[in-house]
Design a protein around this motif. Structure first.
Motif, mmCIF file in Angstrom:
data_model
loop_
_atom_site.group_PDB
_atom_site.id
_atom_site.type_symbol
_atom_site.label_atom_id
_atom_site.label_comp_id
_atom_site.label_asym_id
_atom_site.label_seq_id
_atom_site.Cartn_x
_atom_site.Cartn_y
_atom_site.Cartn_z
ATOM 1 N N TYR A 44 1.401 -8.416 -47.754
ATOM 2 C CA TYR A 44 2.700 -9.060 -47.904
ATOM 3 C C TYR A 44 2.653 -10.413 -47.195
ATOM 4 C CZ TYR A 44 3.744 -4.177 -48.855
ATOM 5 O OH TYR A 44 3.713 -2.900 -49.359
ATOM 6 N N TYR A 46 3.736 -13.745 -45.364
ATOM 7 C CA TYR A 46 4.844 -14.200 -44.547
ATOM 8 C C TYR A 46 5.714 -15.163 -45.357
ATOM 9 C CZ TYR A 46 3.082 -12.618 -39.951
ATOM 10 O OH TYR A 46 2.686 -11.876 -38.858
ATOM 11 N N GLU A 77 10.633 -6.511 -37.620
ATOM 12 C CA GLU A 77 11.473 -6.254 -38.794
ATOM 13 C C GLU A 77 10.643 -6.438 -40.067
ATOM 14 O OE1 GLU A 77 14.398 -5.062 -38.603
ATOM 15 O OE2 GLU A 77 15.161 -5.579 -36.601
ATOM 16 N N LEU A 78 9.834 -7.494 -40.097
ATOM 17 C CA LEU A 78 8.974 -7.733 -41.259
ATOM 18 C C LEU A 78 7.889 -6.669 -41.367
ATOM 19 C CD1 LEU A 78 8.532 -11.627 -40.997
ATOM 20 C CD2 LEU A 78 10.195 -10.337 -42.354
ATOM 21 N N TYR A 79 7.332 -6.266 -40.224
ATOM 22 C CA TYR A 79 6.312 -5.216 -40.231
ATOM 23 C C TYR A 79 6.901 -3.908 -40.777
ATOM 24 C CZ TYR A 79 3.650 -8.259 -37.050
ATOM 25 O OH TYR A 79 2.970 -9.308 -36.478
ATOM 26 N N GLU A 81 9.452 -3.477 -42.787
ATOM 27 C CA GLU A 81 9.670 -3.597 -44.231
ATOM 28 C C GLU A 81 8.357 -3.433 -44.993
ATOM 29 O OE1 GLU A 81 11.506 -7.387 -44.697
ATOM 30 O OE2 GLU A 81 13.371 -6.788 -43.680
#
Length: 284
Positions: A44, A46, A77-79, A81
């Motif tokens: 994914y 960044y 939060e990104l991890y 998701e």
């Protein structure tokens, strides 16, 4: 047990998630009865503004502490998701997560600071936030743990390489060409204490930086740009003579020295494409 491994490397191009199944009893001197099966993986990217901030933070001499704190809470939060999306794609649920975080600074050799000599490292991405979002235990802070025990904090893969590639009759070397290149040397019938691992110099951070500066692309897909250039090893720049690239010193090059600064030097060469690809190959 299904474990999710989360990685965002020094090239800061995105988040990689791998789901693996680890099974079997830990018998024998080194637990070789354990089996590890890759169930699947996903990448994914960044968001552009996040990647820009991370790269800027790696090179910053001044940056608001508040912004660094915000990044430390944004990344998990990104991890989370990314892990949830991978679990949904593979129809699997992890019971444990290992997350390295995003390295912003790494100095494997001790240097003077406020009357002490310290070797330091700094990864952004709070493990507690990630554990709360996913509802499972999270293991993090790999580099600080290694350095606290007397290691250099890099590379992080030697123990995994040992379990995966150890052979009773044949010695093996595993070379990883990441943002920073590193290798693991595993002698035949080795014990963990006999494994040697170290960074070998700049990897694709330099190539990515030059590709972005010259061609406005985030990376050189399949090496197509570099393949169209001609390299003359005899007239290669003297950057490879830099003692920091000497594998005998087993030094860690942080993102600032190996990425953006060296890319400026490559741009001064007539054929920056080929030279950037040549640069990460240190002399023996």
């Amino acid at each position: 047990m299904i474990v999710a491994g989360v990685m965002s490397g020094t090239s800061a191009d995105g988040i990689n998630v791998a789901l693996v199944r680890i099974a079997g009893p830990s018998r024998g001197p080194y637990g070789h009865d354990l089996t590890v099966k890759l169930l699947g993986h996903a990448e994914y990217r960044y968001p552009r503004n996040v990647r820009h901030f991370i790269l800027s933070a790696m090179n910053a001499t001044r940056i608001p502490v508040a912004d660094l704190a915000r990044l430390n809470f944004l990344l998990p939060e990104l991890y989370a998701e990314a892990v949830l999306a991978t679990e949904k794609r593979l129809a699997r649920k992890a019971k444990l997560v290992g997350c390295h975080g995003q390295t912003l600074y790494h100095q494997g050799e001790a240097a003077p600071f406020l009357g002490r000599k310290l070797a330091v490292t700094w990864q952004s991405g709070d493990g507690a936030v990630l554990a709360t979002r996913l509802g499972v235990p999270v293991v993090s802070d790999f580099r600080p743990a290694d350095m606290a025990a007397g290691g250099k904090g890099a590379p992080l893969v030697p123990l995994f390489d040992f379990f995966l590639y150890r052979d009773p009759r044949r010695g093996r070397i595993a070379q990883n060409l990441g943002g920073i290149a590193n290798l693991t040397a595993i002698p035949a019938d080795a014990s963990p204490g006999e494994v040697l691992a170290f960074d070998t110099g700049p990897g694709n951070m330099v190539i990515d930086a030059v590709t972005e500066r010259l061609f406005h692309r985030p990376f050189d897909r399949d090496g197509r740009i570099a393949a169209g250039a001609e390299c003359s090893i005899g007239s290669s720049p003297t950057y490879c003579e830099n003692p920091s690239s000497d594998v005998r010193r087993q030094r860690r090059l942080d993102g600032r020295s190996s990425g953006r600064i060296l890319s400026g030097a490559c741009l001064a060469v007539a054929d920056g494409r080929g030279r950037a690809t040549l640069l990460p190959r240190p002399r023996p």
